[in-house]
Enzyme design. Structure first.
Site, PDB file in Angstrom:
ATOM      1  N   SER A  44      -1.015  51.006  18.685  1.00 10.45           N
ATOM      2  CA  SER A  44       0.273  50.978  19.384  1.00 10.45           C
ATOM      3  C   SER A  44       1.251  51.960  18.772  1.00 10.45           C
ATOM      4  O   SER A  44       1.985  52.659  19.484  1.00 10.45           O
ATOM      5  CB  SER A  44       0.860  49.561  19.377  1.00 10.45           C
ATOM      6  OG  SER A  44       1.031  49.088  18.052  1.00 10.45           O
TER       7      SER A  44
ATOM      8  N   GLY B 299      -6.189  46.431  14.303  1.00 12.67           N
ATOM      9  CA  GLY B 299      -5.200  46.397  13.233  1.00 12.67           C
ATOM     10  C   GLY B 299      -4.988  47.755  12.589  1.00 12.67           C
ATOM     11  O   GLY B 299      -4.549  47.847  11.451  1.00 12.67           O
TER      12      GLY B 299
ATOM     13  N   HIS C 250       2.574  42.685   4.628  1.00 12.82           N
ATOM     14  CA  HIS C 250       3.679  41.770   4.931  1.00 12.82           C
ATOM     15  C   HIS C 250       4.833  41.940   3.938  1.00 12.82           C
ATOM     16  O   HIS C 250       5.569  40.995   3.653  1.00 12.82           O
ATOM     17  CB  HIS C 250       3.204  40.320   4.982  1.00 12.82           C
ATOM     18  CG  HIS C 250       2.341  40.030   6.173  1.00 12.82           C
ATOM     19  ND1 HIS C 250       2.852  39.738   7.421  1.00 12.82           N
ATOM     20  CD2 HIS C 250       0.988  40.032   6.311  1.00 12.82           C
ATOM     21  CE1 HIS C 250       1.848  39.557   8.276  1.00 12.82           C
ATOM     22  NE2 HIS C 250       0.710  39.738   7.628  1.00 12.82           N
TER      23      HIS C 250
ATOM     24  N   ASP D 245       3.920  50.849  10.244  1.00 13.51           N
ATOM     25  CA  ASP D 245       2.988  51.589  11.096  1.00 13.51           C
ATOM     26  C   ASP D 245       3.605  52.885  11.601  1.00 13.51           C
ATOM     27  O   ASP D 245       2.984  53.955  11.564  1.00 13.51           O
ATOM     28  CB  ASP D 245       2.579  50.728  12.285  1.00 13.51           C
ATOM     29  CG  ASP D 245       1.952  49.410  11.878  1.00 13.51           C
ATOM     30  OD1 ASP D 245       1.594  49.270  10.690  1.00 13.51           O
ATOM     31  OD2 ASP D 245       1.822  48.526  12.741  1.00 13.51           O
TER      32      ASP D 245
ATOM     33  N   ASP E 276       6.800  44.966   4.313  1.00 16.98           N
ATOM     34  CA  ASP E 276       7.764  45.887   4.930  1.00 16.98           C
ATOM     35  C   ASP E 276       9.001  45.159   5.427  1.00 16.98           C
ATOM     36  O   ASP E 276      10.131  45.596   5.181  1.00 16.98           O
ATOM     37  CB  ASP E 276       7.117  46.722   6.044  1.00 16.98           C
ATOM     38  CG  ASP E 276       6.389  45.912   7.101  1.00 16.98           C
ATOM     39  OD1 ASP E 276       6.232  44.684   6.933  1.00 16.98           O
ATOM     40  OD2 ASP E 276       5.973  46.516   8.115  1.00 16.98           O
TER      41      ASP E 276
END
Length: 420
Positions: free
Chosen positions: A146, A142, A51, A195, A53
């Site tokens: 995607s 996680g 948390h 990601d 980025d």
């Protein structure tokens, strides 16, 4: 044999040659012709820096050996046809013409959204395409399944439409932007870019020290740090708890907005500025206290404390691992998880139990990884101890009535590339 006769499922990566054959076969069976090519992109695991980025902070991902493979051919119209080996192999069809944000439902929003984002960015030559997907990246764990899908799609479209971005790091940042927009605007899933950067920019035996300050260019924003676990006699165990992993239910966006609100109150453009000011002060503990005292809301104080201390932990972890200080690296893993649980409040019972069991069974450190609210944990263990620790977690999950977890070994691997 376990107490409930259930051995933990260990997920192995696909053999690249076999995966290329499998996805090409799916393409031919579905669309009746051979694909133009096959590309792949990895899932990722974030070593530390959670948390951070979207707060312009630091994070440290590696690419997994587990990848998504895409077989793709361009079309002369704006139709997108998609098929995947995950599910019933039904074809999903979309038309890019006049497509609006959130205009595609289901998993097809991710690949179709990449083409839409490239067209929105001015690349009108990007037309429709047919694509087939085969993947071994766990969905909902996680581990960025995607991003593996959007980044493999972006690289494939870059190739078949001769955009020319895939061959350089700076160019790949353009493709990352399209992959991010596909997730944010078409799929409606909040993502800060970690990601996609990991999937597009990581290298084998390296961790990507990603600096998310928006003013940095591609070269400035990333540094490859050595991450050779074998040299230190270590393994990185990943355990997918199979607790539901949802980032589009408002929880992620709520925390992101609170951080942005806190930055406005502190009169800084983002919390990275605050973190750097605290780190540079003569007394960081006092500086952090004064910062938190300036915030009006107890919850906001906790959120900011996590972000500031997590950015500092990323720097410390890089130094510790480079020095071979496994004990300190493990301590930082533990501190990160404890902060995510107490201050950012993004863990769930499955994550906390898995971390606790890993620590009790010899891990140097363990923490949740990813956005939280489900998903996976990572544990730094001695070589050969990954499977026993994973089994201990599975046994405890069975005792508590949780879903059976899955496990895999994380080895720092290559980024997205063309396979065939």
């Amino acid at each position: 044999m376990t107490s409930d006769n259930r051995t933990v499922q260990y997920l192995e990566p696909l053999n690249a040659k076999e995966a290329v054959g499998k996805v090409a076969e799916l393409f031919v069976d579905t669309f009746g012709a051979a694909p133009k090519g096959v590309w792949s992109a990895p899932g990722r695991v974030n070593l530390i820096g959670e948390h951070t980025d979207y707060n312009a902070g630091l994070c440290l991902p590696i690419a997994l050996p587990h990848r998504t493979f895409i077989a793709l051919s361009p079309r002369k119209d704006t139709v997108v046809r998609l098929v995947s080996d995950m599910g019933d192999k039904a074809v999903t069809t979309t038309d890019l013409e006049d497509l609006k944000p959130l205009g595609v439902k289901g998993w097809g929003a991710y690949p179709a959204g990449v083409a839409w984002a490239l067209r929105e960015a001015g690349f009108a030559g990007v037309q429709g395409f047919d694509a087939a997907f085969v993947s071994c990246v766990p969905v909902g764990g996680g581990l960025s399944s995607s991003a593996a899908m959007t980044c493999s799609t972006a690289l494939a479209l870059d190739d078949v439409y001769d955009l020319g971005f895939g061959g350089t790091d700076a160019g790949r940042v353009r493709l990352i932007d399209a992959a991010m927009r596909a997730e944010n605007d078409m799929a409606g899933a909040s993502t800060g870019g970690l990601d996609q950067n990991a999937s597009m920019r990581c290298q084998a035996n390296r961790a990507l020290l990603l600096d998310c300050r928006p003013e940095l260019d591609a070269v400035q924003s990333a540094k490859q740090e050595p991450f050779n676990l074998g040299a230190l006699g270590l393994e990185l165990l990943v355990v997918d708890t199979q607790a539901p992993h949802q980032l589009n239910d408002g929880q992620y966006a709520e925390r992101r907005k609170m951080c942005e609100d806190a930055a406005r109150i502190l009169k800084v453009k983002n919390l990275r500025v605050t973190a750097d000011e605290i780190a540079a002060s003569p007394d960081p503990f006092q500086a952090l206290k004064e910062t938190l005292d300036a915030l009006p809301d107890p919850t906001m104080k906790k959120r900011v404390r996590h972000v500031v201390t997590e950015i500092a932990r990323v720097r410390s972890f890089v130094r510790a691992f480079a020095a071979g200080d496994v004990t300190e690296a493990g301590r930082l893993f533990n501190a990160s998880h404890d902060s995510l649980a107490a201050d950012y409040e993004v863990t769930v019972p499955e994550l906390d139990v898995a971390v606790d069991v890993a620590r009790k069974h010899g891990a140097y450190g363990a923490r949740m990884t990813g956005g939280g609210f489900g998903g996976s944990i990572i544990a730094l263990v001695d070589k050969g101890q990954g499977r026993p620790v994973a089994q201990a977690i599975a046994d405890q999950f069975a005792h508590r009535g949780f879903h059976a977890p899955r496990a895999l070994a994380a080895v720092a691997s290559d980024s997205a590339h063309k396979e065939a």
